[in-house]
Write a protein that holds these residues in place. Sequence first.
Motif, mmCIF file in Angstrom:
data_model
loop_
_atom_site.group_PDB
_atom_site.id
_atom_site.type_symbol
_atom_site.label_atom_id
_atom_site.label_comp_id
_atom_site.label_asym_id
_atom_site.label_seq_id
_atom_site.Cartn_x
_atom_site.Cartn_y
_atom_site.Cartn_z
ATOM 1 N N ALA A 37 -5.506 0.654 -4.327
ATOM 2 C CA ALA A 37 -6.512 1.323 -5.164
ATOM 3 C C ALA A 37 -7.538 2.046 -4.296
ATOM 4 O O ALA A 37 -7.878 3.212 -4.553
ATOM 5 N N LEU A 38 -8.033 1.362 -3.271
ATOM 6 C CA LEU A 38 -8.991 1.996 -2.358
ATOM 7 C C LEU A 38 -8.333 3.146 -1.598
ATOM 8 O O LEU A 38 -8.937 4.207 -1.401
ATOM 9 N N LEU A 40 -5.736 5.064 -2.445
ATOM 10 C CA LEU A 40 -5.506 6.234 -3.294
ATOM 11 C C LEU A 40 -6.803 6.994 -3.548
ATOM 12 O O LEU A 40 -6.825 8.228 -3.537
ATOM 13 N N THR A 41 -7.895 6.250 -3.760
ATOM 14 C CA THR A 41 -9.189 6.898 -3.986
ATOM 15 C C THR A 41 -9.627 7.696 -2.762
ATOM 16 O O THR A 41 -10.024 8.869 -2.876
ATOM 17 N N VAL A 42 -9.532 7.069 -1.585
ATOM 18 C CA VAL A 42 -9.919 7.757 -0.355
ATOM 19 C C VAL A 42 -9.016 8.962 -0.107
ATOM 20 O O VAL A 42 -9.492 10.043 0.277
ATOM 21 N N SER A 43 -7.720 8.811 -0.343
ATOM 22 C CA SER A 43 -6.782 9.912 -0.095
ATOM 23 C C SER A 43 -7.083 11.126 -0.968
ATOM 24 O O SER A 43 -7.095 12.265 -0.485
ATOM 25 N N VAL A 44 -7.337 10.883 -2.241
ATOM 26 C CA VAL A 44 -7.650 11.992 -3.157
ATOM 27 C C VAL A 44 -8.942 12.682 -2.739
ATOM 28 O O VAL A 44 -9.020 13.927 -2.721
ATOM 29 N N LEU A 45 -9.956 11.906 -2.380
ATOM 30 C CA LEU A 45 -11.223 12.501 -1.931
ATOM 31 C C LEU A 45 -11.032 13.295 -0.642
ATOM 32 O O LEU A 45 -11.612 14.383 -0.480
ATOM 33 N N LEU A 86 -1.569 9.003 1.638
ATOM 34 C CA LEU A 86 -1.081 8.961 0.262
ATOM 35 C C LEU A 86 0.384 8.538 0.237
ATOM 36 O O LEU A 86 0.810 7.735 -0.607
ATOM 37 N N ALA A 286 -10.943 7.004 6.361
ATOM 38 C CA ALA A 286 -12.199 7.464 5.764
ATOM 39 C C ALA A 286 -12.926 8.454 6.665
ATOM 40 O O ALA A 286 -13.747 9.238 6.184
#
Length: 351
Positions: A37-38, A40-45, A86, A286
């Motif tokens: 979950a973390l 995927l969030t970081v990858s999209v950002l 990703l 990150a």
Amino acid sequence: MVTMGQCYYNETIGFFYNNSGKELSSHWRPKDVVVVALGLTVSVLVLLTNLLVIAAIASNRRFHQPIYYLLGNLAAADLFAGVAYLFLMFHTGPRTARLSLEGWFLRQGLLDTSLTASVATLLAIAVERHRSVMAVQLHSRLPRGRVVMLIVGVWVAALGLGLLPAHSWHCLCALDRCSRMAPLLSRSYLAVWALSSLLVFLLMVAVYTRIFFYVRRRVQRMAEHVSCHPRYRETTLSLVKTVVIILGAFVVCWTPGQVVLLLDGLGCKSCNVLAVEKYFLLLAEANSLVNAVVYSCRDAEMRRTFRRLLCCLCLRRSTHESASYTPSTRTGASTHIMLPENGHPLMDSTL
């Protein structure tokens, strides 16, 4: 039965994970879900922010200078890192066991190549900035051909380091040399990668330290002359602040991962590197987001370009939506925003 000198090209991923003592889960554990979950969030950002940086550099003529070509290459490397991470998130957890050896090396190679390109580009930016500051230039006059060669060199080095494990620098024929964090890779590869990143950081510190002392001396001399314009002093001081932020972010994001890589590469049996490896890799990823955020916050012209691009995108979307709901009597009408060629002077405080 493991025989010394024998190669295990036909074994499964589970075979190598068992050999290294790394657990290969058969179901989704809470820790796996949190990491994915973390991740995927970081990858999209990372993807969105670095796409915006690339679009800003491509659309604004003021950014068509060598330092911004290197910044564009950094954004491209970070964008590649987002794609690689990703890909990792979609092939981790219980899905790792279903990977072939080639698929595992592809997953690892994408990460190694993208992160190496990002780190190498940071060093290239530091060297270029040192050259331009010492020449008392707000923007480098480095020929475009040399910038292209520098960028090509970065990617050749990154591809070389990323492809080596799949072709030779693995442990498929020497199981006693396998690392715990990456069970198909040789421990020596992890040690070399960690030491190389550490060397790059030390070189960056040396370069930026020299820039800092040079800028400080120059500011002191400029203060003695009333005729000197204060804009250069403001720009150079902002430059120093920005590089300190970037170096600080590099230390925070990369040092933990480098330490565990080095410990695993040196064969530390008592070090519990597997307990923190996923989180430290996420922290290193990150950094690809931090780079883009730092440029957005520190460079006024970059912020203006971001706003223009986002406003243009919003206007196009609203125009498309209104056209789809409201019949228009004006056929072929479109909204076109011209970016002005003249404006406020560019403050080179990016790096």
